[in-house]
Design an enzyme around this catalytic site. Structure first.
Site, PDB file in Angstrom:
ATOM      1  N   LEU A 104     -37.283 -18.342  92.483  1.00 34.83           N
ATOM      2  CA  LEU A 104     -38.075 -17.453  91.706  1.00 34.83           C
ATOM      3  C   LEU A 104     -37.217 -16.948  90.510  1.00 34.83           C
ATOM      4  O   LEU A 104     -36.250 -16.497  90.476  1.00 34.83           O
ATOM      5  CB  LEU A 104     -38.262 -16.325  92.587  1.00 34.83           C
ATOM      6  CG  LEU A 104     -39.174 -15.106  92.131  1.00 34.83           C
ATOM      7  CD1 LEU A 104     -40.763 -15.918  91.915  1.00 34.83           C
ATOM      8  CD2 LEU A 104     -39.420 -14.182  92.994  1.00 34.83           C
ATOM      9  N   CYS A 152     -34.037 -16.680  94.918  1.00 37.00           N
ATOM     10  CA  CYS A 152     -34.642 -17.658  95.834  1.00 37.00           C
ATOM     11  C   CYS A 152     -34.731 -17.686  97.314  1.00 37.00           C
ATOM     12  O   CYS A 152     -34.168 -16.579  97.887  1.00 37.00           O
ATOM     13  CB  CYS A 152     -33.881 -18.801  95.388  1.00 37.00           C
ATOM     14  SG  CYS A 152     -32.294 -19.125  96.119  1.00 37.00           S
ATOM     15  N   GLY A 197     -37.456   3.135  95.566  1.00 34.80           N
ATOM     16  CA  GLY A 197     -36.284   3.976  95.880  1.00 34.80           C
ATOM     17  C   GLY A 197     -35.714   4.091  97.177  1.00 34.80           C
ATOM     18  O   GLY A 197     -35.164   4.907  97.472  1.00 34.80           O
ATOM     19  N   GLU A 249     -29.916 -11.040  92.698  1.00 36.42           N
ATOM     20  CA  GLU A 249     -29.512 -10.720  91.261  1.00 36.42           C
ATOM     21  C   GLU A 249     -28.146  -9.698  91.374  1.00 36.42           C
ATOM     22  O   GLU A 249     -28.034  -8.959  92.292  1.00 36.42           O
ATOM     23  CB  GLU A 249     -30.637  -9.854  90.888  1.00 36.42           C
ATOM     24  CG  GLU A 249     -32.106 -10.352  90.760  1.00 36.42           C
ATOM     25  CD  GLU A 249     -32.232 -11.475  89.842  1.00 36.42           C
ATOM     26  OE1 GLU A 249     -31.252 -11.800  89.208  1.00 36.42           O
ATOM     27  OE2 GLU A 249     -33.232 -12.030  89.764  1.00 36.42           O
TER      28      GLU A 249
END
Length: 641
Positions: free
Chosen positions: A51, A2, A372, A81
């Site tokens: 989101l 978010c 990456g 996350e």
């Protein structure tokens, strides 16, 4: 995931404060268009845009959680996350009887904080910037992930402390919290040298960033008390003779585990794919968890400046569906004002432009991508890391002789072979290396900056970092420096800003505590050899990465800027940017114009320096002069029914 914004007031919230926070959240819609709202509790106002990635139907923010005796004690707003939340939830439930009402990762953060206190941040594997408000102690706890993947800006004034995912939202509240909006001249000089604004600075004097690997505690009327909880170290462990394969296997297993956890989502996950080993490794490992993986790359309308063909070959080799976006010079130039608006502070890395376009393309197909970033800093991937090997003979010279070599180099004409070697060899590591971005030297700065201060140097930024790595091998010291400078100042800023501008979540499996643990133990001879970089990583990825990529040099998203600024593609555009800019009080525009002419004539390659100045001029036109108004196509919030 978010966009968050908060205000901890000095003397209690008001309806006006709540309304102002709510209004300021609109410039963060791109970070979370799925849900929007505000929440307040006496001293605190939260604003949030969500989101939805995990536990989409629940885990709404601000999330309330508490132990059974006080079930709504804490309020959390969270950007990021947590990839090991499943394991942490199980541990918290088993040890403490913690109860959870959702299936998401957000509750795990609050429960961990309740039972483990500030130690909780050391247990989190993920990317995060979050705020926890304790309604009982009236204390706010702010934290940012170890590597700085997710941003968090701070400003404290007479009206309180504001914090948010983007600086522009704090600028909207400047008068409310009682801070000024003047520029920081030292940060301007640092940007000009480094191509980015180093943490904790921003170009606005009274707005700063909570640094990577730090947390802060603050009470109403007080100032944030900041603590560093993570200091990356490199406890090198030599590879035992005959056991090299065991160590390579350990690296591969750590990365495979990280990618598996980074695939946790309730939406489709794709992957960026260039022609290099890092993104290819991530995509190949992701395919093991999603056989229908979509990969994305970008290129340019100029032969030799694209990794499209190699990326397509890699995608075919691992069996992924592949999507390509080709960018024209006209598209490139037209996108710059919008990109700079999303950046908050200028970053003069032209690679962020193709990243913007590939993120826009990827968002048409997926909501999350893997990438990456971080592999070079962790495993020794930059070519510049080989410099200590080439300069080692100079270490045996007495200091007076080394200084004499430096003086001699000053008298050698530009372009003469050996001049650069003598110059670099005359300096210590601390003097010569300040990261991958090296734009202006002192003489060039003096010619361009109106308020050049020779006492403001890159060593303002690098000296404290080098002091913490005394005694390490030179490559480990360079890696450590880059973790605090180039990685979090450039690489991760452009990764976060360009993807979130398109409401796309980017995840970086290399920047995981367990991957860092094994990478930090790799000895020098397994990072850099005479012929290659990232040696141990390349060995670990045999059988995972296709052979045509395994030993290929890293290019990323190369941009033909040097050629475009000399030709019709960008020369007139650059001339117009300089002419229209209102930065005369900061920059000698005539000197910049001469640089552009010299570059066009081919006398000197000024492309990197020109781009640094041009991006700053556009930034100044947007955020200071307010002369440039980008056409921001912000997503609409869902309609409530």
């Amino acid at each position: 995931m978010c966009g968050l914004l908060g205000l901890l007031t000095t003397d209690g919230t008001s309806d006006d404060a709540v309304a102002r926070v709510d209004s300021a959240m609109h410039c963060l819609r791109h970070r979370g268009p799925d849900e929007h709202g505000t929440w307040h509790d006496g001293d605190l106002v939260y604003g949030f845009n969500r989101l939805s990635i995990i536990d989409i139907a629940h885990s709404h923010q601000p999330l309330r959680w508490g132990p059974p005796e006080s079930p709504e004690r804490y309020a959390l707003t969270f950007n990021g996350e947590i990839y090991n939340y499943v394991e942490l939830r199980a541990e918290l439930a088993e040890k403490y009887g913690a109860q959870f009402a959702t299936e998401g990762d957000s509750e795990t953060i609050v429960a961990a904080y309740h039972y483990w206190g500030t130690e909780a941040v050391r247990r989190l594997r993920g990317m995060f910037a979050f705020a926890i408000w304790d309604t009982e102690t009236r204390e706010l706890f702010l934290a940012r992930d170890p590597f700085g993947i997710k941003p968090l800006f701070l400003a404290t004034g007479t009206g309180g402390t504001a914090f948010g995912s983007e600086k522009k939202s704090l600028l909207e509240l400047a008068d409310l919290i009682g801070i000024g909006t003047e520029l920081d001249p030292r940060a301007v000089e640092h940007y000009t040298v480094l191509q980015y604004v180093p943490e904790p600075e921003t170009l606005h004097k009274e707005i700063r960033r909570l640094e990577s690997g730090c947390y802060a505690r603050v009470r109403p009327g007080g100032r944030p008390e900041i603590t560093r909880y993570f200091e990356p170290t490199f406890p090198v462990r030599p590879f035992a003779a005959g056991r090299e394969r065991d160590r390579y296997r350990e690296i591969a297993e750590a990365l495979e585990d990280s990618v598996a956890k980074h695939m946790r989502a309730d939406v489709t996950v794709g992957s960026f794919l260039s022609g290099g080993i890092d993104s290819t490794a991530v995509a190949a490992l992701a395919m093991r968890h999603n056989p229908n993986l979509i990969t994305f790359t970008t290129g340019f309308e100029r032969e030799g400046y694209s990794e499209v063909d190699v990326a397509a070959e890699s995608a075919a080799a691992i069996g992924a569906r592949h999507v390509v976006k080709v960018v024209s010079p006209a598209e490139f130039a037209a996108a710059i004002p919008e990109i700079v608006w999303y950046l908050d502070d200028p970053v003069a890395d032209p690679a962020l432009v193709p990243l913007w376009f590939v993120a826009k393309e990827a968002r048409k197909h997926v909501k999350v991508v893997l990438s990456g970033e971080g592999a070079d800093e962790l495993f020794g991937g930059y070519t510049i890391y080989r410099e200590p090997l080439s300069l080692k003979p100079f270490e045996y010279l007495p200091k007076p002789l080394r200084r004499a070599a430096g003086k001699l180099s000053e008298r050698i004409p530009e372009g003469t072979r050996g001049k650069s070697l003598l110059h670099r060899g005359s300096m210590t590591l601390e003097e010569r290396y300040y990261g991958n971005a090296r734009s202006f030297n002192d003489a060039q700065l003096r010619a361009v900056l109106r308020d050049f201060r020779p006492e403001w140097t890159h060593q303002d930024v690098t000296a404290p970092i080098y002091a913490r790595s005394a005694g390490w091998d030179p490559v480990a010291r360079m890696q450590h420096l880059d973790l605090f400078t180039w990685l979090r100042g450039d690489i991760l800023v452009k990764a976060d800003k360009m993807t979130m501008a398109n409401s796309l979540e980017l995840r970086v499996p290399f920047l995981d505590p367990e991957v860092f643990r094994v990478a930090s133990q790799v000895p020098l001879d397994q990072k850099i050899t005479k012929n290659t970089t990232k040696y141990a990583l390349r060995q670990a990825l045999e059988g995972i990465v296709p052979p045509h990529v395994l030993h290929r040099a890293k290019l990323g998203f190369p941009v033909p800027l040097r050629h475009w600024l000399r030709g019709p593609e960008l020369f007139e555009w650059a001339r117009a940017v300089i002419a229209e800019s209102g930065t005369e009080h900061l920059l000698d525009k005539a000197a910049v114009g001469r640089m552009l002419d010299e570059h066009r004539e081919g006398r000197v390659d000024h492309s990197r320096r020109l781009w640094t100045v041009l991006v700053f001029m556009i930034w100044h036109g947007i955020f200071v002069e307010q002369r440039i108004v980008p056409d921001i196509q912000e997503p609409a919030y869902p309609v409530e029914v």
